[in-house]
Motif scaffolding. Sequence first.
Motif, PDB file in Angstrom:
ATOM      1  N   CYS A 164       0.841  -1.196   0.000  1.00 57.42           N
ATOM      2  CA  CYS A 164       0.000   0.000   0.000  1.00 57.42           C
ATOM      3  C   CYS A 164       0.876   1.244   0.000  1.00 57.42           C
ATOM      4  CB  CYS A 164      -0.927   0.010   1.218  1.00 57.42           C
ATOM      5  SG  CYS A 164      -2.087   1.397   1.241  1.00 57.42           S
ATOM      6  N   GLN A 165       0.606   2.138  -0.929  1.00 59.84           N
ATOM      7  CA  GLN A 165       1.239   3.447  -0.976  1.00 59.84           C
ATOM      8  C   GLN A 165       0.151   4.519  -0.920  1.00 59.84           C
ATOM      9  OE1 GLN A 165       3.706   3.702  -4.504  1.00 59.84           O
ATOM     10  NE2 GLN A 165       5.276   2.349  -3.658  1.00 59.84           N
ATOM     11  N   PHE A 166       0.581   5.784  -0.967  1.00 60.64           N
ATOM     12  CA  PHE A 166      -0.360   6.898  -0.925  1.00 60.64           C
ATOM     13  C   PHE A 166      -0.039   7.877  -2.047  1.00 60.64           C
ATOM     14  CE2 PHE A 166       0.400   5.281   3.373  1.00 60.64           C
ATOM     15  CZ  PHE A 166      -0.885   4.860   3.691  1.00 60.64           C
ATOM     16  N   HIS A 167      -0.995   8.069  -2.952  1.00 60.12           N
ATOM     17  CA  HIS A 167      -0.830   8.968  -4.093  1.00 60.12           C
ATOM     18  C   HIS A 167      -1.888  10.063  -4.053  1.00 60.12           C
ATOM     19  CE1 HIS A 167       1.030   5.348  -6.501  1.00 60.12           C
ATOM     20  NE2 HIS A 167       1.732   5.681  -5.431  1.00 60.12           N
ATOM     21  N   TRP A 168      -1.525  11.213  -4.578  1.00 59.23           N
ATOM     22  CA  TRP A 168      -2.464  12.333  -4.634  1.00 59.23           C
ATOM     23  C   TRP A 168      -3.043  12.446  -6.040  1.00 59.23           C
ATOM     24  CZ3 TRP A 168      -2.591  17.179  -7.160  1.00 59.23           C
ATOM     25  CH2 TRP A 168      -3.549  18.078  -6.662  1.00 59.23           C
ATOM     26  N   GLN A 169      -4.350  12.608  -6.126  1.00 59.55           N
ATOM     27  CA  GLN A 169      -5.050  12.698  -7.408  1.00 59.55           C
ATOM     28  C   GLN A 169      -5.517  14.136  -7.640  1.00 59.55           C
ATOM     29  OE1 GLN A 169      -5.089   9.948  -9.247  1.00 59.55           O
ATOM     30  NE2 GLN A 169      -4.289   8.633  -7.607  1.00 59.55           N
ATOM     31  N   ASN A 170      -5.170  14.658  -8.777  1.00 58.21           N
ATOM     32  CA  ASN A 170      -5.609  16.000  -9.169  1.00 58.21           C
ATOM     33  C   ASN A 170      -6.953  15.893  -9.872  1.00 58.21           C
ATOM     34  OD1 ASN A 170      -5.979  18.598 -10.085  1.00 58.21           O
ATOM     35  ND2 ASN A 170      -4.247  18.557 -11.523  1.00 58.21           N
ATOM     36  N   ARG A 171      -7.999  16.286  -9.183  1.00 60.12           N
ATOM     37  CA  ARG A 171      -9.354  16.184  -9.753  1.00 60.12           C
ATOM     38  C   ARG A 171      -9.730  17.500 -10.444  1.00 60.12           C
ATOM     39  NH1 ARG A 171      -9.406  12.820  -5.228  1.00 60.12           N
ATOM     40  NH2 ARG A 171      -9.991  10.695  -5.801  1.00 60.12           N
ATOM     41  N   GLU A 172      -8.838  17.883 -11.355  1.00 56.10           N
ATOM     42  CA  GLU A 172      -9.052  19.080 -12.185  1.00 56.10           C
ATOM     43  C   GLU A 172      -9.267  20.327 -11.326  1.00 56.10           C
ATOM     44  OE1 GLU A 172     -12.117  18.278 -15.032  1.00 56.10           O
ATOM     45  OE2 GLU A 172     -10.960  16.692 -16.013  1.00 56.10           O
ATOM     46  N   TYR A 173      -8.458  20.436 -10.265  1.00 55.23           N
ATOM     47  CA  TYR A 173      -8.548  21.619  -9.415  1.00 55.23           C
ATOM     48  C   TYR A 173      -8.072  22.851 -10.185  1.00 55.23           C
ATOM     49  CZ  TYR A 173      -8.944  18.095  -5.732  1.00 55.23           C
ATOM     50  OH  TYR A 173      -9.334  17.024  -4.958  1.00 55.23           O
ATOM     51  N   ARG A 174      -8.739  23.965  -9.988  1.00 57.46           N
ATOM     52  CA  ARG A 174      -8.365  25.206 -10.674  1.00 57.46           C
ATOM     53  C   ARG A 174      -7.083  25.782 -10.074  1.00 57.46           C
ATOM     54  NH1 ARG A 174     -13.769  25.646  -9.646  1.00 57.46           N
ATOM     55  NH2 ARG A 174     -13.356  27.074  -7.903  1.00 57.46           N
ATOM     56  N   ASP A 175      -6.938  25.665  -8.764  1.00 55.36           N
ATOM     57  CA  ASP A 175      -5.761  26.141  -8.054  1.00 55.36           C
ATOM     58  C   ASP A 175      -5.729  25.457  -6.699  1.00 55.36           C
ATOM     59  OD1 ASP A 175      -7.748  27.486  -6.542  1.00 55.36           O
ATOM     60  OD2 ASP A 175      -7.514  29.303  -7.733  1.00 55.36           O
ATOM     61  N   GLY A 316       6.272   8.885  -3.241  1.00 55.04           N
ATOM     62  CA  GLY A 316       7.153   7.894  -2.652  1.00 55.04           C
ATOM     63  C   GLY A 316       6.434   6.896  -1.768  1.00 55.04           C
ATOM     64  N   ALA A 317       7.193   5.976  -1.212  1.00 57.19           N
ATOM     65  CA  ALA A 317       6.618   4.880  -0.429  1.00 57.19           C
ATOM     66  C   ALA A 317       6.281   5.316   0.990  1.00 57.19           C
ATOM     67  CB  ALA A 317       7.607   3.714  -0.390  1.00 57.19           C
ATOM     68  N   GLN A 318       5.389   4.530   1.599  1.00 59.18           N
ATOM     69  CA  GLN A 318       5.067   4.649   3.023  1.00 59.18           C
ATOM     70  C   GLN A 318       4.536   6.048   3.366  1.00 59.18           C
ATOM     71  OE1 GLN A 318       8.912   3.568   4.521  1.00 59.18           O
ATOM     72  NE2 GLN A 318       8.571   1.392   4.279  1.00 59.18           N
ATOM     73  N   GLY A 319       4.413   6.345   4.625  1.00 61.26           N
ATOM     74  CA  GLY A 319       4.049   7.683   5.057  1.00 61.26           C
ATOM     75  C   GLY A 319       2.582   7.890   5.321  1.00 61.26           C
ATOM     76  N   GLU A 320       2.095   7.423   6.479  1.00 57.44           N
ATOM     77  CA  GLU A 320       0.685   7.633   6.812  1.00 57.44           C
ATOM     78  C   GLU A 320       0.368   9.108   7.018  1.00 57.44           C
ATOM     79  OE1 GLU A 320       0.089   5.182  10.207  1.00 57.44           O
ATOM     80  OE2 GLU A 320      -0.154   3.340   9.030  1.00 57.44           O
ATOM     81  N   ARG A 325      -3.154  14.832   4.317  1.00 55.80           N
ATOM     82  CA  ARG A 325      -2.852  15.862   3.321  1.00 55.80           C
ATOM     83  C   ARG A 325      -3.441  15.514   1.959  1.00 55.80           C
ATOM     84  NH1 ARG A 325       0.872  15.432   7.249  1.00 55.80           N
ATOM     85  NH2 ARG A 325       1.271  17.420   8.287  1.00 55.80           N
ATOM     86  N   GLY A 326      -4.319  14.528   1.939  1.00 58.51           N
ATOM     87  CA  GLY A 326      -5.075  14.240   0.731  1.00 58.51           C
ATOM     88  C   GLY A 326      -4.539  13.128  -0.137  1.00 58.51           C
ATOM     89  N   PHE A 327      -3.464  12.462   0.287  1.00 58.92           N
ATOM     90  CA  PHE A 327      -2.923  11.350  -0.491  1.00 58.92           C
ATOM     91  C   PHE A 327      -3.722  10.087  -0.172  1.00 58.92           C
ATOM     92  CE2 PHE A 327       0.332  14.451  -0.694  1.00 58.92           C
ATOM     93  CZ  PHE A 327       1.132  14.166  -1.791  1.00 58.92           C
ATOM     94  N   GLU A 328      -4.217   9.421  -1.208  1.00 53.34           N
ATOM     95  CA  GLU A 328      -5.137   8.305  -1.035  1.00 53.34           C
ATOM     96  C   GLU A 328      -4.415   6.960  -1.112  1.00 53.34           C
ATOM     97  OE1 GLU A 328      -8.556   8.797  -3.626  1.00 53.34           O
ATOM     98  OE2 GLU A 328      -8.107  10.931  -3.767  1.00 53.34           O
ATOM     99  N   PRO A 329      -4.871   5.959  -0.367  1.00 47.56           N
ATOM    100  CA  PRO A 329      -4.229   4.637  -0.417  1.00 47.56           C
ATOM    101  C   PRO A 329      -4.382   3.993  -1.783  1.00 47.56           C
ATOM    102  CG  PRO A 329      -6.237   4.567   0.895  1.00 47.56           C
ATOM    103  CD  PRO A 329      -5.982   6.005   0.597  1.00 47.56           C
ATOM    104  N   VAL A 330      -3.290   3.424  -2.269  1.00 47.90           N
ATOM    105  CA  VAL A 330      -3.248   2.743  -3.565  1.00 47.90           C
ATOM    106  C   VAL A 330      -2.578   1.387  -3.346  1.00 47.90           C
ATOM    107  CG1 VAL A 330      -2.260   2.776  -5.886  1.00 47.90           C
ATOM    108  CG2 VAL A 330      -3.138   4.890  -4.875  1.00 47.90           C
ATOM    109  N   ILE A 331      -3.203   0.328  -3.834  1.00 47.23           N
ATOM    110  CA  ILE A 331      -2.637  -1.019  -3.693  1.00 47.23           C
ATOM    111  C   ILE A 331      -1.556  -1.240  -4.749  1.00 47.23           C
ATOM    112  CG2 ILE A 331      -3.115  -3.493  -3.823  1.00 47.23           C
ATOM    113  CD1 ILE A 331      -4.191  -2.162  -1.325  1.00 47.23           C
TER     114      ILE A 331
END
Length: 374
Positions: A164-175, A316-320, A325-331
Motif C-alpha cells: 500500500c502506498q499513498f498517491h495524490w489525485q488531481n481532480r481538475e482543481y483550478r488552483d 514515494g513509499a510509506q508515510g501515513e 494531506r489528501g494522499f489516497e491509499p493505492v494497492i
Amino acid sequence: MPLQRLDSLSAITAQEWDALVPVEQPFLRHAFLSSLEDSACLGPHSGWQPEHLLHYENGRLQAALPSYRKWHSYGEYVFDHEWAQACERAGIEYYPKLLTAIPFSPVSGPRLLAASAQDGLELLAALPGYLEIEGLSSAHINFTDTLADTALAQQPGWMQRLGCQFHWQNREYRDFQDFLDALSSRKRKQMRKEREQVAGQGFEFEWLEGQQVTEAQWDFVYACYANTYVVRRQTPYLTRAFFSLLAERMPESIRVVLARQGSTPVAMAFSLIGGDSLYGRYWGCLAEFDRLHFETCFYQGMGYAIAQGIKRFDAGAQGEHKLIRGFEPVITHSWHYLRHQGLKSAVSDFLQRERVGVLAYAEEARSALPYRQA
C-alpha cells in the motif's frame, strides 16, 4: 527460449532499448538506468549487479526484463528480509537472487518490456530455467502494472504480494484553494496553518527543469539528499555523478524545487515527470525547520501538478502522514518465484494472510482522508 544476459546497458543502444519502453515511464528509459550504472550507484560493490535479460528474434530485440542480481534486500521497498532470515536459520541459500525493479525507486509501472504480449509470456516462461542454470534462489518482480500482473498470473509458480502506498489525485482543481475547498473545514484550516507557518519563516520556492539546474545547484541538491542518510548513519544509495549524468541525458524529465530562506537555499525536492504523473523521489535539507518538509515535498508538488495539469502525484513509499494531506491509499503489486518448495509453501501461506491485512489497512486508511463527505 534462449535468454541473453546483458551486464551493462552500455552494450545496447538507447534507441533499441527505449523502443520497448512506454513513453510515459521515465524510470525505465535507457538514460535513467544507464545513469545509475555509469555513475557507480550499481555494481558488485553495492549488491546490485545489472543482469538484464533479453530475447532476440531474427536479430531484433523482442522482450526484456530490467533485472539485477542481488546479494541483499536493501533499496527494494518490498521487504523480504524475514524470508532471507528464515532461510539462514534453515540452512537454505537465499542469496543471490534475481530482482526485476527500478533500483532504489518504489515506483509502479511496466516491468515486462515486450514488443507483443506473446513475446513477454515466452520470456517469463524461460525464467525458471534461467534461475536453475545460474544457481539463483528466486526471482522477484516489484511494483508491477496491470499488463505484467496479467502475464504473471498465467505463469505457474508465481505468487502475488500486495502493498500500500499513498498517491495524490488531481481532480481538475483550478488552483490550490480549489483543492482546499474540497476538504473538511478542520482539515482545511490545519493545512492552511501549516503553509502559513512555513511562509512566516521567510521561505520562498523556485521550480527548475533539468536544463536550468547548474552544477553548483546539483552540488547543493546532492548535499541535501546525502544528508538524509548521514543523519541516520547510513550511506547514500546514489552518487553525486548520477545527478549530473541524468541531467545530461534526460533533462526534460527532471524537476527540482529549491526552498530558500532569503537568498540562502536550505532544502530541495527532486522529482521526475512522465506522462500524466509527477514522481517525487528525493528530498533533503541542511537544517531543521518547522513544517518545511511537508511544504517542500507535498504542497509544492501538489501545487505544481495543479498548475501543469498533471493528474497524479506519487510522492514515494510509506508515510501515513500523507493521508491527512489528501494522499489516497493505492494497492501495489509484486510477484515472487521461489525455487525451494518448502520456502515457497511457507511464503504462500504468509502472503495469503498478509493480503487480508493489507486490504483491510487500505480500507481503514481511507477513513483518515481529509475530504468532505459528498
